[in-house]
Scaffold this motif. Structure first.
Motif, PDB file in Angstrom:
ATOM      1  N   ALA A 301       0.806  -1.218   0.000  1.00 32.25           N
ATOM      2  CA  ALA A 301       0.000   0.000   0.000  1.00 32.25           C
ATOM      3  C   ALA A 301       0.842   1.272   0.000  1.00 32.25           C
ATOM      4  O   ALA A 301       0.370   2.337  -0.419  1.00 32.25           O
ATOM      5  N   ASP A 305      -2.214   4.602  -4.337  1.00 27.93           N
ATOM      6  CA  ASP A 305      -3.264   4.135  -5.236  1.00 27.93           C
ATOM      7  C   ASP A 305      -2.828   4.342  -6.688  1.00 27.93           C
ATOM      8  O   ASP A 305      -2.518   5.473  -7.090  1.00 27.93           O
ATOM      9  N   ASN A 308      -3.943   7.290  -8.670  1.00 21.85           N
ATOM     10  CA  ASN A 308      -3.488   8.624  -8.280  1.00 21.85           C
ATOM     11  C   ASN A 308      -2.158   8.934  -8.972  1.00 21.85           C
ATOM     12  O   ASN A 308      -1.248   8.118  -8.984  1.00 21.85           O
ATOM     13  N   SER A 311       1.123   8.144  -7.251  1.00 19.74           N
ATOM     14  CA  SER A 311       1.478   6.751  -6.968  1.00 19.74           C
ATOM     15  C   SER A 311       2.699   6.321  -7.779  1.00 19.74           C
ATOM     16  O   SER A 311       2.866   6.724  -8.936  1.00 19.74           O
ATOM     17  N   GLN A 375      -5.794  -4.823  -4.791  1.00 21.07           N
ATOM     18  CA  GLN A 375      -5.904  -4.015  -3.593  1.00 21.07           C
ATOM     19  C   GLN A 375      -4.531  -4.038  -2.930  1.00 21.07           C
ATOM     20  O   GLN A 375      -4.111  -5.057  -2.382  1.00 21.07           O
TER      21      GLN A 375
END
Length: 525
Positions: A301, A305, A308, A311, A375
Motif C-alpha cells: 500500500a 493508489d 493517483n 502513486s 488491492q
C-alpha cells in the motif's frame, strides 16, 4: 491512453551505449545464402557492412571484403566487437552489391539487411535470419553470423618445488634458499615471474605451492622456455608443460669454472605442475547455459493508489513509471539469454498468482493489466520470493551441468519487513546458481538495504553463517532518475558475469557443450 507497446518502446528507446571496460571481445564470422542481384543476368559482388546503434543512430563499424560474382558468399574478414553483458548492443548487418569500379554505397546496391542484438548472437553462437529489404524478405536470401570469444587467457598453473643437498654458503649456519622463476622472452631477455619465500637454515627445502597465471608464466605459449635460479645457482631451462616428477641440477658457474671435478650444487625438484582451466562467462553462455529471469514487483500500500498520479504505480499516458523503467532496462538484456522467453512474474504485498509471460513486453503488459484489479496491501516480505526461485535453482544443481543460471529482479518501494528471513534466504541462495538484483523505487530510506549487498562487508545469516559468494546487488532508482535506463542496467548487471563464472568454476562445472564449442572455434561457417 498510450498503448502498452508504445510505453515499452519509449522506455527501451532510451537505452544507449556506454564507454566502459568490456567483458571480452567477440569475433563474428559472416556468411550469406541465396543472394539475388538487381540484375537477374549477372551475379552480385556482395559485401557485408556491420553497423552499431548508438543514441538511436546507426554507425558503420566495419565491412567485409567484396566477393566477386557470388550468391552464397562466405567472408574471411572477421568483425571484432566489444561485448558488454550489461548493455543492449544493437547490430545491423547490411549486404551490398559493390561494383568493381567504386566502393561507395547506393540505394540500388542494397541487397538486404538483418538487425539483432549482440546478446542474441552470443547466446545462440550461430544466428541465421532472413535478409529483409524495405521491410520485406529479400527473396530466399539469408545471413548467418557465428560468434567466437576472443578472450584473454585466465588459466593458471599450480607449481610446487623442493630441493636437496644444496651447497652450504653460510659460515656459521646453513643457507637460506629461495627460488626465482624467469620467463625467456622472444628477444632472449628474461622476465622474473615469481620468487618463492625464503626457507631459513635448510639445505633440503620444500617451498610452498604457488599459483601463477599462464599469461604471466609463458605468455600463453606452453612451449616457452623457463629458467629457475636458486640464490646464485642456475638450473637448466625447462618448459612448464611437463607434468611428471622431474628434477634439475643446480649449477654455480663460478664453481664449475674453478673446480675440475665439480658436478653440481644440489638438485631442485618439480613436485607438481598442474594447469587449471578457467572458463569464461561466454564459455558457459555459448556452451548452452540459459539465464532464467524472474521479476517480483512490490504491490504494498505504501506505493499509493495506482489511480493517483502521485502513486509509484501510476501509468502515465506518455512516460513509463520507475517500475517500468527498471523492469525494461534489466529485463530487455536478460531476455536475450533465455531461449523460451517465458519469465515468471510475481507480485508481493497483494494477492495475485504468478504468471509466466513471453518476453519483457509480456511482463510489462501483465503489470499494466493487473493494477486495476489489485488491492495494495502489505507487508514488504521478499524472503518467500527468494526461496521460490532458490527452489528452482536447487533443483538445477542436481544436473551437475551448467544448464540454467537464475536471476531474480526485485522491485520494491520500501525497506523490507522480513530482514532476518531475507538474510537467511540469501545465504542459502549463495550456494546455488543464482543472483539477486534489488532496485529501490521511490524516495524511501534504503540504508538498511545496503547490508544485503556484500560490497561493504560479508553478509551473514541471523545464525552467523556467511554467504559463500556475493550474489546481491542493490541500487536505489533515484540515483539514476536523470540518467537513461541503460545506466541502471549497467550498474546492476555488471557483476552478473563474474557471479556466473565464480559459481561454476567454484563447483568445478565445465560449460555444458565445451567440446563442441572448442571445436567450433577452428571451423569456418
Amino acid at each position: 491512453m498510450k498503448k502498452m507497446s508504445n510505453i515499452y518502446e519509449s522506455a527501451a528507446n532510451t537505452l544507449g551505449i556506454f564507454n566502459s571496460p568490456c567483458l571480452t571481445k567477440v569475433e563474428l564470422r559472416v556468411a550469406c545464402k541465396g543472394i539475388s542481384d538487381r540484375d537477374a543476368l549477372s551475379k552480385p559482388d556482395p559485401c557485408v557492412i556491420l553497423k552499431m546503434q548508438s543514441h538511436g543512430q546507426w554507425f558503420e563499424v566495419d565491412r567485409t571484403e567484396v566477393i566477386r560474382t557470388c550468391i552464397n558468399p562466405v567472408f574471411s574478414k572477421l568483425f571484432t566487437v566489444d561485448f558488454y553483458f550489461e548493455e543492449v548492443q544493437r547490430l545491423r548487418f547490411e549486404v551490398h552489391d559493390i561494383s568493381s569500379n567504386h566502393n561507395g554505397l547506393k540505394e540500388a546496391d542494397f541487397l538486404g539487411g538483418m538487425e539483432c542484438t549482440l546478446g542474441q548472437i552470443v547466446s545462440q553462437r550461430k544466428l541465421s535470419k532472413s535478409l529483409l529489404k524495405h521491410g520485406n524478405t529479400a527473396g530466399k536470401s539469408s545471413i548467418t553470423v557465428i560468434a567466437e570469444e576472443l578472450s584473454g587467457n585466465d588459466d593458471y598453473v599450480e607449481l610446487s618445488f623442493s630441493a636437496r643437498k644444496l651447497d652450504d654458503k653460510d659460515f656459521f649456519s646453513k643457507s637460506d634458499p629461495f627460488l626465482e622463476i624467469f620467463r625467456v622472452n622472444d628477444d632472449a631477455t628474461q622476465q622474473l615471474v615469481h620468487r618463492t619465500e625464503v626457507v631459513m637454515n635448510n639445505l633440503n627445502p620444500a617451498w610452498k605451492t604457488f599459483k601463477v597465471s599462464v599469461n604471466s608464466l609463458c605468455s600463453g605459449d606452453q612451449d616457452r622456455r623457463l629458467k629457475v635460479r636458486s640464490n646464485s645457482y642456475f638450473l637448466n631451462s625447462f618448459t612448464h608443460r611437463k607434468q611428471k616428477l622431474v628434477q634439475w641440477e643446480c649449477i654455480n658457474p663460478k664453481y664449475k669454472a674453478k673446480k675440475k671435478n665439480y658436478k653440481n650444487s644440489g638438485i631442485v625438484i618439480l613436485n607438481q605442475c598442474k594447469i587449471h582451466k578457467m572458463h569464461s562467462f561466454l564459455d558457459y553462455i555459448m556452451g548452452g547455459c540459459q539465464i532464467q529471469f524472474t521479476v517480483a514487483i512490490d504491490f504494498t500500500a505504501s506505493n499509493g493508489d495506482p489511480r493517483n498520479s502521485c502513486s509509484l504505480h501510476y501509468i502515465h499516458p506518455y512516460q513509463p513509471n520507475e517500475y517500468l523503467k527498471a523492469l525494461v532496462a534489466v529485463g530487455e538484456i536478460c531476455q536475450d539469454y533465455d531461449s523460451d522467453k517465458m519469465f515468471p512474474a510475481f507480485g508481493f504485498g497483494a494477492r495475485i498468482p504468478p504468471e509466466y509471460k513471453v518476453g519483457i513486453q509480456g511482463v510489462v503488459e501483465a503489470y499494466q493489466s493487473c493494477l486495476p484489479k489489485l488491492q495494495l496491501y502489505g507487508p514488504t516480505n521478499i524472503a518467500p520470493i527468494i526461496q521460490k526461485v532458490a527452489k528452482s535453482a536447487s533443483e538445477e544443481t542436481n544436473t551437475k551441468e551448467a544448464s540454467q543460471y537464475f536471476i531474480l529482479l526485485i522491485l520494491t518501494d520500501g525497506v523490507i519487513t522480513d530482514m532476518a528471513d531475507t538474510r537467511e534466504a540469501i545465504v542459502h541462495a549463495s550456494h546455488l546458481p543464482m543472483s539477486v538484483i534489488i532496485v529501490g523505487v521511490g524516495n524511501a530510506d534504503f540504508s538498511d538495504m545496503q547490508m544485503l549487498d556484500g560490497d561493504d562487508g560479508i553478509l551473514r545469516s541471523p545464525k552467523g553463517e556467511p554467504v559463500l559468494r556475493d550474489i546481491v546487488q542493490f541500487v536505489p532508482f533515484r540515483n539514476f532518475k536523470h540518467a537513461s535506463p541503460a545506466a541502471l542496467a549497467k550498474s546492476v548487471l555488471a557483476e552478473v558475469p563474474n557471479q556466473v563464472v565464480d559459481y561454476y568454476n567454484g563447483k568445478g562445472i565445465k560449460p555444458k557443450c565445451m567440446s563442441e564449442y572448442e571445436s567450433s572455434r577452428t571451423l569456418a561457417p
